[in-house]
Design an enzyme around this catalytic site. Sequence first.
Site, PDB file in Angstrom:
ATOM      1  NE  ARG A  44      17.827 -28.797  25.333  1.00 26.06           N
ATOM      2  CZ  ARG A  44      17.589 -27.471  24.728  1.00 26.06           C
ATOM      3  NH1 ARG A  44      16.633 -27.307  24.161  1.00 26.06           N
ATOM      4  NH2 ARG A  44      18.603 -26.775  24.863  1.00 26.06           N
TER       5      ARG A  44
ATOM      6  CG  ASP B 217      21.605 -36.672  27.275  1.00 35.08           C
ATOM      7  OD1 ASP B 217      22.238 -35.570  27.728  1.00 35.08           O
ATOM      8  OD2 ASP B 217      21.403 -37.587  28.171  1.00 35.08           O
TER       9      ASP B 217
ATOM     10  N   GLY C 248      24.102 -20.882  21.468  1.00 36.06           N
ATOM     11  CA  GLY C 248      23.627 -19.800  22.001  1.00 36.06           C
ATOM     12  C   GLY C 248      23.477 -20.027  23.530  1.00 36.06           C
TER      13      GLY C 248
ATOM     14  NE  ARG D 126      29.103 -24.739  33.604  1.00 37.11           N
ATOM     15  CZ  ARG D 126      28.864 -23.519  33.128  1.00 37.11           C
ATOM     16  NH1 ARG D 126      29.846 -22.678  33.564  1.00 37.11           N
ATOM     17  NH2 ARG D 126      27.652 -23.002  33.117  1.00 37.11           N
TER      18      ARG D 126
ATOM     19  CG  HIS E 294      13.886 -13.139  27.194  1.00 38.14           C
ATOM     20  ND1 HIS E 294      14.153 -14.154  26.624  1.00 38.14           N
ATOM     21  CD2 HIS E 294      13.182 -13.627  28.400  1.00 38.14           C
ATOM     22  CE1 HIS E 294      13.941 -15.464  27.210  1.00 38.14           C
ATOM     23  NE2 HIS E 294      13.372 -15.018  28.482  1.00 38.14           N
ATOM     24  CG  ASP E 295      14.026  -8.583  21.123  1.00 43.20           C
ATOM     25  OD1 ASP E 295      14.627  -8.686  20.159  1.00 43.20           O
ATOM     26  OD2 ASP E 295      13.173  -7.756  21.612  1.00 43.20           O
TER      27      ASP E 295
ATOM     28  CG  ASP F 104      15.516 -12.548  20.351  1.00 46.59           C
ATOM     29  OD1 ASP F 104      16.335 -12.028  21.054  1.00 46.59           O
ATOM     30  OD2 ASP F 104      14.373 -13.060  20.545  1.00 46.59           O
TER      31      ASP F 104
END
Length: 364
Positions: free
Chosen positions: A36, A60, A83, A91, A126-127, A156
């Site tokens: 990005r 972008d 991910g 979307r 999270h992990d 992870d």
Amino acid sequence: MMLQGIRVIEIEGLGPGPFAAMMLADLGAEVIVIHRPGPGNPVAGDVNLLDRGKKSITLDLKDPADLAIARALIATADALIEGFRPGVMERLGLGPDTCRAGNPRLVYGRMTGWGQSGPKAQMAGHDLNYIATSGALWYASAPDAPPLTPPTLVGDVGGGALYLVAGILAGLLAAARSGQGTVVDAAIVDGSAHMMALLMSMAPSGNLSDRRGQSLLDGPHWCRTYACACGGHVAVQCLEPKFYAAFLDLMGLSDDPAFADQMDAAQWPDQTARLAALFAAKPRDHWAALFEGSDACAAPVLSPTEAARDPHMAARGAWTDAQGLRQPATAPRFDGAAAVPGPVPARGAHGSELRADLARRGLI
């Protein structure tokens, strides 16, 4: 290189997705990461080790022109890695149905913590949250301490990235036979739960308990990490009787009746306390030298910096300082040799090259 000729498109994300893509690049795939615009990963910075061996283009995906380039790149790919939370790629107009409509062989890899479905699918996490829920955190740490596991390794990387890699490779093999790709739903909760199978295999024999500190690998004095006088630690795991005997011999405990019964759980706390006192009396390097070359199944706990200097790890070249970055070498090895890690690109470094290639193909 094992995956030479395979092209993978990675949509920039965090953690397990980039790790999986890095591993595929290590194995020889051409991995193109769509970064990005703007600054890089706030955790890793602009020079991200997980981008090693990849090509980079900055797009972008909310800009129609850049979105068209992303779609063109995906049309040339064998696999894709994303991910985001479920529904985000749809979307953006890059969901699996859209991408596979023009590229039916595409293996579409989805990396999440909770999975594409289920009550928690849209929740953040999270992990540590994922492995707590899956059961994989339960046996981590001593029974008198809170469960603690090395950050990212079990969830992870183990339950996430490696299962995504396995799913993508299986999908690529199937696509080569059938001409049809697939969607890989790699969820950390699924993978880390699946990783428990080896431990759970001990339950029928009575060697696994739901009570922490009462299982064969969760509580014995011979399956522990001990603190040393210098503040370092030694890891001991001498499961088999002959290795336990070798350990006791080096510790000067061969004739001590208190250690004669290796498998009596009732004695484990007292035996652990005795060993803790012994290890605490001398520095880690003393114990490392004592156990070196033996079958006592005891080893010093090394930091990554120390591990790079360890004679065995150094002999195998398991760590490298390529590009001035401390990093692990590629794994696994093929015919005994490890591939050289690829360079870490600057964000967007291959944008002109990739656009020119798409133009030659008549895709933009």
